[in-house]
Design a protein around this motif. Structure first.
Motif, PDB file in Angstrom:
ATOM      1  N   VAL A   9      -1.642  -4.893  -0.657  1.00  0.00           N
ATOM      2  CA  VAL A   9      -2.779  -4.418  -1.459  1.00  0.00           C
ATOM      3  C   VAL A   9      -3.802  -5.518  -1.703  1.00  0.00           C
ATOM      4  N   GLN A  10      -3.323  -6.720  -2.028  1.00  0.00           N
ATOM      5  CA  GLN A  10      -4.233  -7.799  -2.418  1.00  0.00           C
ATOM      6  C   GLN A  10      -5.124  -8.280  -1.274  1.00  0.00           C
ATOM      7  N   LYS A  45       2.127   2.273 -12.756  1.00  0.00           N
ATOM      8  CA  LYS A  45       2.374   3.033 -11.527  1.00  0.00           C
ATOM      9  C   LYS A  45       3.405   4.136 -11.725  1.00  0.00           C
ATOM     10  N   TYR A  70      -6.351  -3.126  -9.485  1.00  0.00           N
ATOM     11  CA  TYR A  70      -5.021  -2.633  -9.098  1.00  0.00           C
ATOM     12  C   TYR A  70      -4.015  -3.169 -10.108  1.00  0.00           C
ATOM     13  N   PHE A  97       1.971   3.437  -2.990  1.00  0.00           N
ATOM     14  CA  PHE A  97       1.057   4.378  -3.643  1.00  0.00           C
ATOM     15  C   PHE A  97       0.900   5.666  -2.831  1.00  0.00           C
ATOM     16  N   THR A 104      -7.697   3.121  -3.215  1.00  0.00           N
ATOM     17  CA  THR A 104      -8.005   2.135  -4.256  1.00  0.00           C
ATOM     18  C   THR A 104      -8.142   2.813  -5.620  1.00  0.00           C
ATOM     19  N   SER A 121      -3.398   3.455 -11.704  1.00  0.00           N
ATOM     20  CA  SER A 121      -2.061   2.873 -11.893  1.00  0.00           C
ATOM     21  C   SER A 121      -2.133   1.582 -12.698  1.00  0.00           C
ATOM     22  N   ALA A 122      -3.239   0.845 -12.533  1.00  0.00           N
ATOM     23  CA  ALA A 122      -3.435  -0.379 -13.322  1.00  0.00           C
ATOM     24  C   ALA A 122      -3.583  -0.040 -14.802  1.00  0.00           C
ATOM     25  N   MET A 133      -4.821   3.209  -7.140  1.00  0.00           N
ATOM     26  CA  MET A 133      -4.388   1.885  -7.611  1.00  0.00           C
ATOM     27  C   MET A 133      -5.044   1.552  -8.955  1.00  0.00           C
ATOM     28  N   LEU A 134      -6.325   1.937  -9.103  1.00  0.00           N
ATOM     29  CA  LEU A 134      -7.030   1.679 -10.358  1.00  0.00           C
ATOM     30  C   LEU A 134      -6.366   2.412 -11.524  1.00  0.00           C
ATOM     31  N   TYR A 194      -4.135  -5.911 -13.306  1.00  0.00           N
ATOM     32  CA  TYR A 194      -5.468  -6.150 -13.863  1.00  0.00           C
ATOM     33  C   TYR A 194      -5.445  -5.916 -15.374  1.00  0.00           C
ATOM     34  N   THR A 206       0.827  -1.201   0.000  1.00  0.00           N
ATOM     35  CA  THR A 206       0.000   0.000   0.000  1.00  0.00           C
ATOM     36  C   THR A 206       0.861   1.251   0.000  1.00  0.00           C
TER      37      THR A 206
END
Length: 344
Positions: free
Chosen positions: A219-220, A314, A282, A6, A303, A309-310, A306-307, A285, A3
């Motif tokens: 994160v997961q 990142k 994240y 980020f 989150t 960044s997916a 993270m989205l 994906y 985490t």
């Protein structure tokens, strides 16, 4: 994936406290997701990056005045409720503050008894199920007693509560606005449609899950709170037709993105229907539907960060955020926008 990877430094003065007078005059950072190249624009110039045949997906949810402040029956102690999700028989899932005063059986009085909430269950994550008792129409009472549920980092009072709604808000049910859509005016949307861009409407009622901080190191291990979504047949067809013809699907906001990704099959075709989604996107994906994204600047370690960044990687995102801080972009709900664009 941690985490803390980020995290970024954000000066407090860059957190936007008030919406701009002209919705579409906010700044726009355009990030090429393949190259990491950055351009600086004004939001209404988004039209320069859209093409005939593109499908722009918007979330037409409407924010309800979901924040209720009442008194505990018997003691008069102040209790605050945030309505998160409507269940059946006038029961809502809520966030209650302070939680320790809200045991099962507790009754909370709002508006001198116009509305009474009784706590009927405590859920795993500490949220409460509340059964409401009232005479009349719930929505009208809520409109009278409730406040707009502005995020905690916005400390200013909102003079016009419509400024925390998109101009296309239609279906009531959100505890927060899909804020990327706040930049659009009706005139700008008409201009976009006149260009031959197809606009598809989906609905995702934004709940706490979108904003809940990630409290785990890994994160997961984070679990998303479920949110209700709806995709109608006609709107699914618009998105699927764009995909079939090799045109881009551009989502306005992370909520629209999460909706189409939740509603699609493994071939990237969106299926009409409704349901609850707990999708957590994240890095790693593989996007099935979305090609590009219009979004705001998000909280550190969230989150939403993270989205994006997916989608863009990142490194590209964290570099873009560094630039945005240096260039004094406005952050969060009432802040400026980012367009994560594609070469395609």
């Amino acid at each position: 994936m941690k985490t803390k990877d980020f995290d970024f430094y954000l000066p407090e003065e860059l957190i936007a406290q008030d919406p701009l007078e002209d919705r579409s005059s906010s700044r726009l950072l355009v990030l090429n997701k393949e190259t990491g190249d950055i351009e600086h624009q004004i939001f209404h110039n988004i039209t320069q990056y859209l093409r005939k045949g593109d499908c722009l997906v918007i979330n037409n949810t409407k924010v309800i005045p979901a924040r209720l402040i009442g008194e505990k029956e018997g003691t008069g102690a102040k209790i605050e409720l945030l309505l998160l999700k409507r269940k059946e028989n006038d029961i809502w899932e809520t966030l209650v503050k302070p939680g320790k005063k809200a045991r099962v059986g507790t009754r909370v009085v709002f508006g001198d008894g116009l509305l009474i909430g009784e706590i009927v269950d405590v859920l795993d994550e500490g949220n409460r199920l509340v059964q409401f008792h009232y005479q009349g129409i719930f929505e009208e009472i809520l409109d009278q007693l409730g406040q707009m549920p502005l995020p905690p980092y916005i400390t200013h009072q909102l003079e016009d509560k419509n400024r925390y709604q998109t101009v296309y808000a239609k279906y009531e049910g959100s505890a927060a606005a899909p804020t990327a859509g706040l930049h659009f005016t009706k005139e700008l949307l008409k201009q976009i449609e006149d260009m031959g861009v197809v606009i598809a409407n989906v609905t995702l009622h934004v709940g706490l899950g979108t904003f809940r901080p990630v409290k785990v190191d890994d994160v997961q291990s984070h679990h998303m709170h479920s949110e209700f979504y709806l995709v109608e047949e006609e709107e699914a067809k618009k998105i699927n037709d764009a995909k079939k013809h090799g045109n881009r699907v551009i989502c306005v906001g992370t909520t629209s993105c999460r909706t189409v990704e939740s509603a699609s099959d493994e071939n990237g075709m969106v299926k009409a229907g409704s349901g609850d989604t707990e999708i957590f996107i994240y890095p790693g994906y593989k996007f099935k539907v979305l090609d590009a994204l219009i979004t705001n600047f998000h909280l550190p370690e969230s989150t939403l960060l993270m989205l994006v960044s997916a989608l863009a990687g990142k490194e590209h995102i964290m570099h873009a955020y560094d630039i945005a801080v240096k260039e004094k972009y406005r952050f969060f709900s009432f802040g400026d926008a980012m367009f994560i664009n594609t070469n395609d």
